[in-house]
Scaffold this active site. Structure first.
Site, short mmCIF file in Angstrom:
data_model
loop_
_atom_site.label_atom_id
_atom_site.label_comp_id
_atom_site.label_asym_id
_atom_site.label_seq_id
_atom_site.Cartn_x
_atom_site.Cartn_y
_atom_site.Cartn_z
N GLU A 81 16.63 85.16 91.54
CA GLU A 81 15.61 85.35 90.51
C GLU A 81 15.53 84.18 89.54
O GLU A 81 14.47 83.89 88.99
CB GLU A 81 15.88 86.64 89.73
CG GLU A 81 15.62 87.92 90.52
CD GLU A 81 16.84 88.39 91.28
OE1 GLU A 81 16.77 89.47 91.90
OE2 GLU A 81 17.87 87.67 91.25
N PHE A 128 21.78 103.73 87.72
CA PHE A 128 22.08 102.59 88.59
C PHE A 128 21.10 101.46 88.32
O PHE A 128 19.89 101.65 88.30
CB PHE A 128 22.01 103.03 90.06
CG PHE A 128 22.22 101.90 91.03
CD1 PHE A 128 23.45 101.25 91.10
CD2 PHE A 128 21.18 101.46 91.85
CE1 PHE A 128 23.64 100.21 92.00
CE2 PHE A 128 21.37 100.42 92.74
CZ PHE A 128 22.60 99.79 92.81
N GLN A 129 21.63 100.27 88.09
CA GLN A 129 20.87 99.06 87.81
C GLN A 129 19.98 99.18 86.57
O GLN A 129 18.96 98.51 86.45
CB GLN A 129 20.02 98.61 89.02
CG GLN A 129 20.88 98.09 90.17
CD GLN A 129 20.08 97.42 91.27
OE1 GLN A 129 18.90 97.73 91.47
NE2 GLN A 129 20.70 96.51 92.00
N LYS A 162 10.03 102.52 86.86
CA LYS A 162 9.66 102.97 88.21
C LYS A 162 8.65 104.11 88.13
O LYS A 162 7.69 104.17 88.93
CB LYS A 162 10.92 103.42 88.95
CG LYS A 162 10.67 104.03 90.31
CD LYS A 162 11.98 104.51 90.94
CE LYS A 162 11.72 105.22 92.27
NZ LYS A 162 12.98 105.71 92.87
N MET A 221 26.95 63.33 83.35
CA MET A 221 26.80 63.18 81.91
C MET A 221 28.03 63.68 81.16
O MET A 221 28.45 63.09 80.15
CB MET A 221 25.55 63.90 81.41
CG MET A 221 25.22 63.62 79.95
SD MET A 221 24.87 61.87 79.62
CE MET A 221 23.13 61.80 80.04
#
Length: 573
Positions: free
Chosen positions: A50, A112-113, A162, A480
């Site tokens: 993502e 969940f999630q 959802k 760097m």
């Protein structure tokens, strides 16, 4: 319109905003949405993480000026987007993130999630919405896109439970634009324009200091017209690269921590500094109290909160840069006529002084070395690339070398996570730019460290035939960080050696992409001609001098006048 649920309403709402593609990864709470996408009305590019989706949306937005759209599921899908959104927020890039959420009746129950996406995203976005019903989707999406591009652009997040995505709309809804969205209005007055124009006409050692706001407002044409009218040189920030042609006689290149000696000296000796769409960040100013201390200052910015935030200015002009520059051009012409012209002789004396500084300490490197110097690599790419090629970078030494040595001719051809400085940005941002312009040449110049953070999307470009060209600037270290440990921490090298760097050529081939390797200077140009000569994704692994450092550099806490122009100066210290 026969739309059966919130997911279909969402897709239609996105199409109403002229969205051409989504970058994302599906997940459990988004299955209804992806089922609606299955109908094929709106293209979706499956990425491998993502974070890459957010960076790709960012790259898409930078080259088009239109919001890029990324998608992530609830919980980890949404949190993986945050780094990309934070980068877009810092750089004022319009991105719209669509995130799934657990059903409304499960929010707050540690489902969940589940994650507090709104709470997590608020510091990284201009605005975050949570949608409560399917009927709200059209207006929320319309507001999200308006907020993303209005005023100072930035990312907006829309969180969709959802239950909303599967809900059958029970009430009427409309795709008509709402009437209560505010229009952007400037806060500057005619008297402010007159004052600023007078300061410009009467100045003798003026500099235009230009940031990403000029690109965001599509004001490059007006900037060039005003610069040529007044014969005032132009320096750009890292974000402003491309706003003014690098090869123009009035171009000073980049200023600040890794700006050229001539550019930084011009800031130190200027009698007028006109900041346009730039925010006086610390990498530009060095020690703030000494920044352009001899100059009066005009600041043009669409965001009033940026005015006088870091540096006090004499004349603030709040509004769209393009509108203000147009007004300044008209007023400057009028005042120049009344003053019987702008003093060309004085301006030429100033430009000659800048040229003297440029000759005294030019941007240079060892041009006789047999190994590949990274500066030479960037120059060679610049020579071989198309005039309108889009260049994307990660963060670190190669980013600075590209900013110093690549020659940009037009805006929206430079992609860099400049404010947040996120490694792993360059490759997925290039992927997003290439999706936006499939027929343009897009080159990702990446470090071997940053590239390893998002390289799984080699699968994405291979599978979809996205012809991104990837140049790995391979010095086998976090360059760097190594440079700073060398210069400021007594060579205490701690965890900067990348050790077992993969064979990037073989890795590319494992993903079905042609790869090549260059290890000496004599082979580089021929390899680049082959590398850039077709319309397929390719990777070129270039071994560069691992001990090369970026110069000039303004040490931390120092002023621009105290910059170090090369390693010999460091040794003398």
């Amino acid at each position: 319109m026969d739309l059966s649920n919130g997911s279909e309403i969402l897709i239609e709402s996105l199409l109403q905003q002229n969205v051409k593609v989504l970058f994302g990864v599906p997940g459990g709470v988004l299955l209804s949405f992806y089922d609606a996408l299955y109908k094929g009305k709106l293209p979706h590019l499956l990425v491998r993480h993502e974070q890459a989706a957010a960076f790709a949306a960012d790259g898409y937005a930078r080259v088009t000026g239109q919001p890029g759209v990324c998608v992530g599921t609830s919980g980890p899908g949404a949190t993986n987007l945050i780094t990309g959104l934070a980068s877009a927020f810092m750089d004022s890039i319009p991105v719209v993130a669509i995130t799934g959420q657990v059903s409304a009746d499960m929010i707050g129950k540690d489902a969940f999630q589940e994650g507090d996406t709104i709470g997590i995203s608020m510091p990284a976005t201009k605005y975050s919405f949570v949608v409560r019903s399917a009927a709200e989707i059209p207006i929320v999406i319309r507001q999200a896109f308006h907020i993303a591009v209005s005023g100072r652009p930035g990312p907006v997040l829309v969180d969709l439970p959802k239950s909303v995505l599967v809900e059958r709309a029970q009430t009427d809804f409309s795709f008509d634009p709402p009437s209560d969205l505010p229009e952007r209005r400037g806060e500057w007055l005619d008297a402010d324009i007159e004052c600023a124009a007078e300061m410009i006409v009467k100045s003798r050692r003026a500099v235009f200091y230009v940031g990403g706001g000029v690109i965001a407002s599509e004001a490059a044409k007006e900037l060039r017209e005003l610069a040529e009218l007044t014969e005032i040189p132009v320096t750009t920030t890292l974000m402003g690269l491309g706003a003014f042609p690098s090869r123009h006689s009035l171009s000073l290149g980049m200023l600040g921590m890794h700006g050229s000696y001539a550019t930084n000296q011009s800031i130190c000796h200027a009698d007028l500094l006109v900041a346009i769409g730039a925010r006086f960040d610390d990498r530009v100013t060095g020690r703030v109290r000494d920044f352009a201390s001899r100059a009066k200052k005009i600041q043009i910015d669409v965001d009033p909160s940026e005015v006088n935030k870091n540096v006090r200015v004499d004349v603030p002009l709040v509004g769209d840069a393009r509108e203000i520059l147009s007004a300044l051009i008209e007023e400057t012409r009028a005042q120049a006529r009344r003053e019987k012209g702008i003093s060309v002789a004085k301006r030429q004396e100033w430009l000659r002084q800048i040229e003297t500084w440029r000759l005294e300490y030019p941007l240079t490197y060892d041009r006789e070395a047999e190994c590949v110097k990274p500066q030479y690599l960037v120059e060679a790419i610049s020579e071989q690339a198309d005039e309108d090629a889009i260049v994307s970078v990660d963060v670190g030494q190669h980013q600075m070398w590209t900013a110093q040595f690549y020659r940009f001719s037009q805006p929206r051809t430079w992609l860099s996570s400049s404010g947040l400085g996120s490694m792993g940005y360059g490759f997925p941002a290039a992927m997003g730019a290439q999706v936006a312009f499939p027929d343009r040449q897009v080159i990702a110049i990446v470090g071997d460290g940053g590239f390893q953070m998002t390289l799984p999307d080699l699968a994405t470009v291979s599978e979809n035939g996205i012809p991104v060209k990837i140049v790995v600037v391979n010095n086998r270290s976090l360059g760097m960080v190594r440079q700073w440990q060398h210069m400021f921490f007594e060579n205490h090298y701690c965890d900067v050696n990348l050790g077992r760097v993969p064979d990037f050529k073989k890795l590319a081939e494992a993903y079905g992409i042609r790869g090549a390797k260059v290890e000496c200077r004599a082979d580089l140009k021929e390899a680049l001609i082959d590398f850039l000569g077709d319309r397929e994704p390719q990777l070129l692994d270039v071994s560069v001098d691992p001990y090369e450092n970026v110069f000039p550099i303004v040490p931390p806490g120092a002023s621009l006048a105290e910059m170090l122009t090369g390693p010999l100066v460091v040794e003398e210290k």
